[in-house]
Scaffold this active site. Structure first.
Site, mmCIF file in Angstrom:
data_model
loop_
_atom_site.group_PDB
_atom_site.id
_atom_site.type_symbol
_atom_site.label_atom_id
_atom_site.label_comp_id
_atom_site.label_asym_id
_atom_site.label_seq_id
_atom_site.Cartn_x
_atom_site.Cartn_y
_atom_site.Cartn_z
ATOM 1 N N HIS A 263 3.534 -48.806 -59.788
ATOM 2 C CA HIS A 263 2.672 -48.266 -58.737
ATOM 3 C C HIS A 263 2.697 -49.315 -57.624
ATOM 4 O O HIS A 263 2.781 -50.512 -57.918
ATOM 5 C CB HIS A 263 1.214 -48.173 -59.179
ATOM 6 N N ASP B 129 0.617 -52.181 -58.626
ATOM 7 C CA ASP B 129 1.009 -53.002 -59.794
ATOM 8 C C ASP B 129 1.824 -54.177 -59.262
ATOM 9 O O ASP B 129 1.778 -55.279 -59.795
ATOM 10 C CB ASP B 129 1.936 -52.251 -60.761
ATOM 11 N N MET C 184 11.954 -45.546 -60.835
ATOM 12 C CA MET C 184 10.832 -44.697 -60.394
ATOM 13 C C MET C 184 9.730 -45.552 -59.764
ATOM 14 O O MET C 184 9.495 -46.678 -60.175
ATOM 15 C CB MET C 184 10.282 -43.948 -61.619
ATOM 16 N N GLU D 137 3.025 -35.036 -62.398
ATOM 17 C CA GLU D 137 2.563 -35.294 -63.778
ATOM 18 C C GLU D 137 1.177 -34.698 -63.996
ATOM 19 O O GLU D 137 0.209 -35.083 -63.342
ATOM 20 C CB GLU D 137 2.542 -36.810 -64.014
ATOM 21 N N LYS E 15 -2.281 -33.641 -66.243
ATOM 22 C CA LYS E 15 -3.159 -34.186 -67.294
ATOM 23 C C LYS E 15 -4.425 -33.343 -67.310
ATOM 24 O O LYS E 15 -4.940 -32.987 -66.244
ATOM 25 C CB LYS E 15 -3.488 -35.650 -66.981
ATOM 26 N N GLU F 297 3.941 -35.790 -69.673
ATOM 27 C CA GLU F 297 3.631 -36.923 -70.561
ATOM 28 C C GLU F 297 3.165 -36.407 -71.914
ATOM 29 O O GLU F 297 2.257 -35.575 -71.980
ATOM 30 C CB GLU F 297 2.558 -37.824 -69.939
ATOM 31 N N HIS G 248 -0.508 -36.074 -72.686
ATOM 32 C CA HIS G 248 -1.372 -35.260 -71.834
ATOM 33 C C HIS G 248 -1.578 -33.847 -72.362
ATOM 34 O O HIS G 248 -2.718 -33.435 -72.562
ATOM 35 C CB HIS G 248 -0.861 -35.294 -70.398
ATOM 36 N N ASP H 262 7.450 -38.954 -69.560
ATOM 37 C CA ASP H 262 6.633 -40.070 -70.049
ATOM 38 C C ASP H 262 6.442 -39.905 -71.553
ATOM 39 O O ASP H 262 5.825 -38.929 -72.012
ATOM 40 C CB ASP H 262 5.264 -40.072 -69.352
ATOM 41 N N ASP I 178 -8.204 -41.165 -74.325
ATOM 42 C CA ASP I 178 -6.845 -41.292 -73.763
ATOM 43 C C ASP I 178 -6.171 -42.534 -74.364
ATOM 44 O O ASP I 178 -6.437 -43.659 -73.944
ATOM 45 C CB ASP I 178 -6.995 -41.426 -72.242
ATOM 46 N N ASP J 165 -2.647 -43.344 -75.133
ATOM 47 C CA ASP J 165 -1.373 -43.923 -74.675
ATOM 48 C C ASP J 165 -0.724 -44.804 -75.748
ATOM 49 O O ASP J 165 -0.261 -45.920 -75.479
ATOM 50 C CB ASP J 165 -1.564 -44.737 -73.382
ATOM 51 N N ASP K 139 5.331 -44.538 -71.275
ATOM 52 C CA ASP K 139 4.055 -44.727 -70.575
ATOM 53 C C ASP K 139 2.971 -44.957 -71.620
ATOM 54 O O ASP K 139 2.183 -44.072 -71.923
ATOM 55 C CB ASP K 139 3.738 -43.507 -69.707
HETATM 56 C C1 GLT Z 1 -1.667 -44.024 -65.496
HETATM 57 C C2 GLT Z 1 -1.578 -42.685 -66.135
HETATM 58 C C3 GLT Z 1 -0.176 -42.285 -66.395
HETATM 59 C C4 GLT Z 1 0.622 -42.085 -65.156
HETATM 60 C C5 GLT Z 1 0.789 -43.305 -64.372
HETATM 61 C C6 GLT Z 1 1.451 -42.956 -63.063
HETATM 62 S S1 GLT Z 1 -0.624 -44.214 -64.176
HETATM 63 O O1 GLT Z 1 -1.365 -45.023 -66.420
HETATM 64 O O2 GLT Z 1 -2.320 -42.702 -67.356
HETATM 65 O O3 GLT Z 1 -0.099 -41.162 -67.197
HETATM 66 O O4 GLT Z 1 1.917 -41.704 -65.529
HETATM 67 O O5 GLT Z 1 0.561 -42.853 -62.021
HETATM 68 MN MN MN Z 2 2.119 -40.968 -67.479
HETATM 69 MN MN MN Z 3 -1.410 -41.290 -70.225
#
Ligand code: GLT
Ligand code: MN
Ligand code: MN
Length: 392
Positions: free
Chosen positions: A60, A63, A94, A187, A189, A223, A226, A251, A261, A263, A293
């Site tokens: 980002h 970042d 990306m 993306e 969510k 993702e 998500h 992702d 959430d 991840d 991700d």
């Molecule tokens: C953040 C989010 C991700 C996205 C990123 C891109 S930022 O961590 O949870 O799913 O892909 O903005």
């Molecule tokens: Mn993501």
């Molecule tokens: Mn995520």
């Protein structure tokens, strides 16, 4: 003695990527502080590069360059980051914009009720696109982290859709005018951080894209976590994007249904779902980046973060090798052949409409009873899958 070659060793050809925010995640959560040191972008690139086999690093805008950095600070950070990328032969496939951390985006960016915030979000994205282009990024991700509501009294969802489209149309034209050559990847969510996010599933964006000014420039970045957090089948969503030619980026991570959430590391929760996703991507020859991700558990120290990064890539490679064996497994394939029953005569009638085909189809005699009695040994098949995946 000859060294045995590790069949699961990743190579840049696998196009595995990590975000600065993934390997660099210091382990803070809403209830507790960081458990690991905050690393500079160059240090994160070193941590990724040391694992070997990765293709690239994504970021980002903030970042890489903190939102309040001075021009001199920004120049130094870029210099160090570039040197680290060279050291490890990593690229930046990306880039994306942080449109969610700063308080200015508390009620959204492109869909904010405040025209000044909307304009600032576009302005920030233009600068972030420039930054990504400086490092050669070709995919530009849009995750609408704050686009949504807690109370639907606050925003008109139809107006929000129109505002989002307006911003993207503007940025597509900017992409063209600057000759950045980006492909935009949206993306979806369903929730977190907003109570209800707009464009909650990948299909929401697939429906939006044909209404944009430059649909050819736009695709999706689904993702794993998500759709999964909403209890949906992620692979089905990816399949729809693939079939539409819109799977630009992906992702990979993992998530337990009904939890926060998470991840988590790809493949760490649901082995079976991870396998069928890798099977889809392999069978349909997905060629874009595969971005992890995700982040290491909060308990992990930097060495263990290395295990997290290496493990993510190895898991993918292991599942990919399983796909190849699955597609050659005699028992499984013979069952699949039995289940997929062709009928050339009927398929010819239904492939395309014509008055003659319609007439012939209406005149066809179907026996519902006979059709319903045809066997579908799905228990047998699914048990074979279990035994195959578990090496029994
Ligand atoms: C953040 C989010 C991700 C996205 C990123 C891109 S930022 O961590 O949870 O799913 O892909 O903005
Ligand atoms: Mn993501
Ligand atoms: Mn995520």
């Amino acid at each position: 003695m000859a060294k045995r070659i590790d069949p699961y060793m990743p190579t840049p050809a696998d196009k595995f990527t990590f975000g600065l925010w993934t390997v660099g995640n210091p382990g803070a959560d809403p209830f507790g502080k960081a458990t690991r040191a905050v690393l500079s972008p160059a240090e994160i690139v070193d941590a990724i590069g040391e694992q070997g086999g990765a293709y690239g690093v994504n970021f980002h805008d903030n970042d890489l360059i903190p939102i309040d950095a001075t021009p001199a600070e920004a120049a130094q950070i870029k210099k160090d980051f570039r040197a680290a990328l060279r050291r490890h032969k990593l690229r930046v496939p990306m880039a994306t914009t942080n449109l969610f951390s700063d308080p200015v985006f508390k009620d959204g960016a492109f869909t904010s009720n405040d025209a000044e915030v909307r304009a600032y979000a576009i302005h920030k994205t233009m600068n972030a696109m420039q930054l990504g282009a400086e490092f050669g990024a070709k995919f530009y991700v849009f995750w609408g982290g704050r686009e949504g509501t807690e109370s639907d009294a606050t925003k008109d969802p139809v107006v929000a859709t129109k505002r989002f489209r307006e911003a993207i149309d503007f940025l597509c034209d900017y992409n063209k005018s600057q000759k950045f050559g980006y492909k935009f990847a949206f993306e979806a969510k369903p929730n977190e951080p907003r109570g209800h996010m707009y464009f909650s599933v990948t299909g929401s964006y697939l429906a939006l894209i044909p209404t944009l000014k430059h649909p050819e420039m736009c695709g999706v970045n689904p993702e794993f976590a998500h759709e999964t957090m909403a209890g949906l089948n992620f692979t089905h969503h990816v399949a729809q994007a693939l079939e539409a030619g819109k799977l630009f980026h992906i992702d990979l991570n993992d998530q337990e249904i009904g939890r926060y959430d998470q991840d988590f590391r790809f493949g760490s929760v649901n082995y079976k779902a991870a396998f069928f996703l890798v099977k889809l991507l392999t069978d349909y020859k997905y060629k874009g980046p595969k971005h992890f991700d995700s982040h290491a558990y909060r308990q992990s120290d930097p060495k263990d973060v290395g295990h997290f990064a290496r493990g993510s890539m190895r898991t993918y490679k292991i599942l990919e090798s399983k796909v190849e064996k699955f597609n050659k497994n005699r028992k499984i394939q013979s069952l699949l052949n039995k289940i997929n029953r062709d009928n050339a005569k009927l398929s010819k009638l239904t492939r395309n409409f014509s008055k003659a085909n319609a007439k012939a189809l209406l005149a066809t005699d179907f026996s519902r009873e006979k059709m319903a009695k045809k066997s579908l040994p799905y228990e047998e098949l699914d048990q074979l899958v279990f035994e195959f995946l578990n090496g029994a």
